[in-house]
Design a protein around this motif. Structure first.
Motif, PDB file in Angstrom:
ATOM      1  N   VAL A 269     -13.726 -19.029   4.677  1.00 58.58           N
ATOM      2  CA  VAL A 269     -12.867 -19.683   6.204  1.00 58.58           C
ATOM      3  C   VAL A 269     -13.184 -20.526   7.228  1.00 58.58           C
ATOM      4  CG1 VAL A 269     -10.384 -19.797   5.671  1.00 58.58           C
ATOM      5  CG2 VAL A 269     -11.833 -19.545   4.026  1.00 58.58           C
ATOM      6  N   ALA A 270     -12.530 -22.016   7.460  1.00 58.57           N
ATOM      7  CA  ALA A 270     -12.398 -21.989   8.586  1.00 58.57           C
ATOM      8  C   ALA A 270     -11.577 -21.837   9.092  1.00 58.57           C
ATOM      9  CB  ALA A 270     -12.985 -22.534   9.030  1.00 58.57           C
ATOM     10  N   VAL A 271     -11.053 -20.451   9.690  1.00 57.13           N
ATOM     11  CA  VAL A 271      -9.199 -20.369   9.853  1.00 57.13           C
ATOM     12  C   VAL A 271      -8.885 -20.749  11.480  1.00 57.13           C
ATOM     13  CG1 VAL A 271      -7.696 -19.197  10.352  1.00 57.13           C
ATOM     14  CG2 VAL A 271      -9.163 -18.365   9.044  1.00 57.13           C
ATOM     15  N   ASP A 272      -9.455 -21.011  12.158  1.00 57.39           N
ATOM     16  CA  ASP A 272      -9.469 -22.524  13.858  1.00 57.39           C
ATOM     17  C   ASP A 272      -8.902 -23.856  13.501  1.00 57.39           C
ATOM     18  OD1 ASP A 272      -9.440 -19.547  15.249  1.00 57.39           O
ATOM     19  OD2 ASP A 272     -11.351 -19.697  16.002  1.00 57.39           O
TER      20      ASP A 272
ATOM     21  N   ASN B  21     -10.135 -23.850  -2.180  1.00 56.27           N
ATOM     22  CA  ASN B  21      -9.903 -24.331  -0.799  1.00 56.27           C
ATOM     23  C   ASN B  21      -9.008 -25.217  -1.192  1.00 56.27           C
ATOM     24  OD1 ASN B  21     -13.056 -22.855   0.411  1.00 56.27           O
ATOM     25  ND2 ASN B  21     -14.194 -24.870   0.016  1.00 56.27           N
TER      26      ASN B  21
ATOM     27  N   VAL C 215     -13.780 -27.658   5.354  1.00 58.26           N
ATOM     28  CA  VAL C 215     -12.821 -25.676   4.948  1.00 58.26           C
ATOM     29  C   VAL C 215     -13.357 -24.756   5.013  1.00 58.26           C
ATOM     30  CG1 VAL C 215     -11.093 -24.739   3.404  1.00 58.26           C
ATOM     31  CG2 VAL C 215     -11.967 -27.687   3.846  1.00 58.26           C
ATOM     32  N   ALA C 216     -14.569 -24.310   4.154  1.00 66.10           N
ATOM     33  CA  ALA C 216     -15.162 -23.317   3.873  1.00 66.10           C
ATOM     34  C   ALA C 216     -16.761 -23.472   4.759  1.00 66.10           C
ATOM     35  CB  ALA C 216     -15.494 -22.715   2.844  1.00 66.10           C
TER      36      ALA C 216
ATOM     37  N   HIS D 121      -4.160 -28.865  10.682  1.00 68.71           N
ATOM     38  CA  HIS D 121      -3.006 -28.647   9.896  1.00 68.71           C
ATOM     39  C   HIS D 121      -1.962 -29.521  11.378  1.00 68.71           C
ATOM     40  CE1 HIS D 121       1.095 -27.088   9.615  1.00 68.71           C
ATOM     41  NE2 HIS D 121       0.897 -27.418   8.156  1.00 68.71           N
TER      42      HIS D 121
ATOM     43  N   LEU E 259      -8.433 -24.832  10.338  1.00 68.41           N
ATOM     44  CA  LEU E 259      -7.400 -25.184   9.374  1.00 68.41           C
ATOM     45  C   LEU E 259      -6.244 -25.503  10.421  1.00 68.41           C
ATOM     46  CD1 LEU E 259      -8.226 -23.963   6.080  1.00 68.41           C
ATOM     47  CD2 LEU E 259      -8.407 -26.065   6.607  1.00 68.41           C
ATOM     48  N   ALA E 260      -6.672 -24.304  11.497  1.00 67.96           N
ATOM     49  CA  ALA E 260      -4.851 -24.237  11.741  1.00 67.96           C
ATOM     50  C   ALA E 260      -5.483 -25.757  12.493  1.00 67.96           C
ATOM     51  CB  ALA E 260      -5.115 -23.518  12.909  1.00 67.96           C
TER      52      ALA E 260
ATOM     53  N   LEU F 117      -5.776 -23.615  -1.072  1.00 68.97           N
ATOM     54  CA  LEU F 117      -5.709 -23.022   0.433  1.00 68.97           C
ATOM     55  C   LEU F 117      -5.139 -24.271   1.049  1.00 68.97           C
ATOM     56  CD1 LEU F 117      -6.287 -20.535   2.961  1.00 68.97           C
ATOM     57  CD2 LEU F 117      -8.258 -21.652   2.738  1.00 68.97           C
TER      58      LEU F 117
ATOM     59  N   LEU G 269      -1.540 -23.979   3.019  1.00 69.07           N
ATOM     60  CA  LEU G 269      -0.657 -25.010   3.974  1.00 69.07           C
ATOM     61  C   LEU G 269       0.046 -25.885   4.323  1.00 69.07           C
ATOM     62  CD1 LEU G 269      -2.050 -23.897   7.361  1.00 69.07           C
ATOM     63  CD2 LEU G 269      -4.301 -25.823   6.738  1.00 69.07           C
TER      64      LEU G 269
END
Length: 131
Positions: free
Chosen positions: A22-25, A86, A17-18, A31, A27-28, A89, A93
């Motif tokens: 933040v590991a945006v890619d 975390n 996650v971090a 999800h 997490l997307a 967040l 999501l």
């Protein structure tokens, strides 16, 4: 095929996650993967236990460097708060599938109304990596 509810528990490591932010890619993609997986089987549910990752390690290290006699319990609470950040967040999501609050006390009273339940650190002496 049964329509009975099935529940899967996943430890979502904070290092995913971090890892350093933040590991945006990740997490997307996570999800999308989870929602597709949930949609495949009616009644499927998921528990995500989220770890603290880099924020836990960075803040714990700062605490140890600032305090001449760091206390284990204080260090644990710092890590717990990182898991909760975390987890919040991740919960946001999955808002549509996770209408309840982040679970921070597995023995408390909480409702599980959605397909996803997100949990975080509980109390000193317990680890999201092991519990």
């Amino acid at each position: 095929m049964s329509n009975a509810s099935t529940t899967t528990i996943v430890s979502l490591g904070g290092s995913l996650v971090a890892p350093s932010g933040v590991a945006v890619d990740f997490l997307a993609a996570f999800h999308s993967l989870v929602v597709n997986w949930l949609d495949e089987v009616p009644g499927r549910r998921l528990v995500l236990i989220v770890g603290g990752g880099a924020p836990a390690r960075v803040y714990q290290e700062a605490y140890r460097s600032l305090c001449p006699q760091p206390q284990a319990q204080s260090q644990d609470w710092i890590g717990i708060m990182a898991t909760r950040l975390n987890a919040q967040l991740v919960k946001a999501l999955f808002e549509k599938d996770c209408p309840g609050e982040v679970v921070t006390d597995p023995l408390g009273n909480w409702d599980w109304n959605g397909r996803v339940l997100v949990a975080a650190g509980w109390k000193p002496g317990f680890s999201t990596d092991f519990d």
